[in-house]
Scaffold this motif. Structure first.
Motif, PDB file in Angstrom:
ATOM      1  N   ASN A  77       0.827  -1.207   0.000  1.00  0.00           N
ATOM      2  CA  ASN A  77       0.000   0.000   0.000  1.00  0.00           C
ATOM      3  C   ASN A  77       0.860   1.256   0.000  1.00  0.00           C
ATOM      4  O   ASN A  77       0.529   2.234  -0.673  1.00  0.00           O
ATOM      5  CB  ASN A  77      -0.975  -0.009   1.171  1.00  0.00           C
ATOM      6  CG  ASN A  77      -2.132  -0.952   0.912  1.00  0.00           C
ATOM      7  OD1 ASN A  77      -2.636  -1.043  -0.204  1.00  0.00           O
ATOM      8  ND2 ASN A  77      -2.538  -1.672   1.926  1.00  0.00           N
ATOM      9  N   LEU A  78       1.974   1.237   0.710  1.00  0.00           N
ATOM     10  CA  LEU A  78       2.904   2.369   0.672  1.00  0.00           C
ATOM     11  C   LEU A  78       3.498   2.521  -0.730  1.00  0.00           C
ATOM     12  O   LEU A  78       3.626   3.627  -1.249  1.00  0.00           O
ATOM     13  CB  LEU A  78       4.013   2.198   1.706  1.00  0.00           C
ATOM     14  CG  LEU A  78       3.591   2.363   3.160  1.00  0.00           C
ATOM     15  CD1 LEU A  78       4.717   1.916   4.092  1.00  0.00           C
ATOM     16  CD2 LEU A  78       3.199   3.807   3.446  1.00  0.00           C
ATOM     17  N   THR A 107       1.079   4.121  -3.212  1.00  0.00           N
ATOM     18  CA  THR A 107       0.790   5.547  -3.081  1.00  0.00           C
ATOM     19  C   THR A 107       1.604   6.336  -4.090  1.00  0.00           C
ATOM     20  O   THR A 107       1.218   7.432  -4.474  1.00  0.00           O
ATOM     21  CB  THR A 107       1.083   6.076  -1.657  1.00  0.00           C
ATOM     22  OG1 THR A 107       2.466   5.892  -1.362  1.00  0.00           O
ATOM     23  CG2 THR A 107       0.204   5.416  -0.628  1.00  0.00           C
ATOM     24  N   GLU A 108       2.720   5.755  -4.536  1.00  0.00           N
ATOM     25  CA  GLU A 108       3.565   6.393  -5.543  1.00  0.00           C
ATOM     26  C   GLU A 108       3.522   5.613  -6.850  1.00  0.00           C
ATOM     27  O   GLU A 108       4.421   5.698  -7.680  1.00  0.00           O
ATOM     28  CB  GLU A 108       4.993   6.486  -5.024  1.00  0.00           C
ATOM     29  CG  GLU A 108       5.104   7.305  -3.765  1.00  0.00           C
ATOM     30  CD  GLU A 108       6.496   7.286  -3.172  1.00  0.00           C
ATOM     31  OE1 GLU A 108       7.408   6.730  -3.801  1.00  0.00           O
ATOM     32  OE2 GLU A 108       6.656   7.838  -2.087  1.00  0.00           O
ATOM     33  N   ARG A 109       2.481   4.870  -7.040  1.00  0.00           N
ATOM     34  CA  ARG A 109       2.328   3.939  -8.148  1.00  0.00           C
ATOM     35  C   ARG A 109       2.537   4.571  -9.522  1.00  0.00           C
ATOM     36  O   ARG A 109       3.274   4.052 -10.350  1.00  0.00           O
ATOM     37  CB  ARG A 109       0.939   3.326  -8.046  1.00  0.00           C
ATOM     38  CG  ARG A 109       0.570   2.374  -9.117  1.00  0.00           C
ATOM     39  CD  ARG A 109      -0.846   1.844  -8.812  1.00  0.00           C
ATOM     40  NE  ARG A 109      -1.300   0.998  -9.847  1.00  0.00           N
ATOM     41  CZ  ARG A 109      -2.015   1.408 -10.880  1.00  0.00           C
ATOM     42  NH1 ARG A 109      -2.370   2.641 -10.988  1.00  0.00           N
ATOM     43  NH2 ARG A 109      -2.396   0.555 -11.805  1.00  0.00           N
ATOM     44  N   CYS A 136      -6.081  -0.334  -6.220  1.00  0.00           N
ATOM     45  CA  CYS A 136      -6.805   0.108  -5.034  1.00  0.00           C
ATOM     46  C   CYS A 136      -6.039  -0.349  -3.790  1.00  0.00           C
ATOM     47  O   CYS A 136      -4.992  -0.970  -3.889  1.00  0.00           O
ATOM     48  CB  CYS A 136      -8.213  -0.457  -5.037  1.00  0.00           C
ATOM     49  SG  CYS A 136      -8.263  -2.261  -5.058  1.00  0.00           S
ATOM     50  N   ILE A 137      -6.576  -0.026  -2.649  1.00  0.00           N
ATOM     51  CA  ILE A 137      -5.945  -0.416  -1.392  1.00  0.00           C
ATOM     52  C   ILE A 137      -5.971  -1.937  -1.260  1.00  0.00           C
ATOM     53  O   ILE A 137      -6.991  -2.582  -1.471  1.00  0.00           O
ATOM     54  CB  ILE A 137      -6.698   0.211  -0.191  1.00  0.00           C
ATOM     55  CG1 ILE A 137      -6.688   1.732  -0.289  1.00  0.00           C
ATOM     56  CG2 ILE A 137      -6.130  -0.268   1.125  1.00  0.00           C
ATOM     57  CD1 ILE A 137      -5.353   2.356  -0.067  1.00  0.00           C
TER      58      ILE A 137
END
Length: 105
Positions: A20-21, A24-26, A68-69
């Motif tokens: 997930n971290l 966030t910068e995907r 997504c998350i």
């Protein structure tokens, strides 16, 4: 023994957090990797380079599929994204992804 030890469930939960971290910068990571891949492999690559290209493509594909998350551990995601995990101690665990990105959780 002073070697850090984590049980499987803890490691899976930490992986979910790290992914997930990472995501966030995907978009930024995806764009950079796509550019690198295009530059490195715009000629006829050797067999070793073809394997590296396949790893990058697998990684990019894994990133595309998960927009997504992440809420639970996914073994396929683990194999497509993670290169290795380093456990320094319980409060310093680092996931190194196939693109070289390192996430500390």
């Amino acid at each position: 023994c002073k070697t850090p030890h984590l049980d499987e469930e803890t490691l899976k939960a930490l992986f979910v957090k790290a992914v997930n971290l990472l995501f966030t910068e995907r978009e930024e990571v995806f764009a950079v990797l796509q550019e690198v891949k295009d530059r490195l492999f715009d000629f006829r690559p050797s067999e070793e380079e073809q394997l590296r290209q396949k790893r990058i493509e697998t990684y990019l594909s894994g990133m595309k599929e998960h927009d997504c998350i992440v809420t639970k551990f996914d073994e396929e995601q683990w194999y497509s994204l993670v290169d290795h995990v380093t456990v320094f101690h319980r409060e310093d665990i680092r996931f190194t992804f196939r693109d070289g990105t390192e996430i500390r959780v």
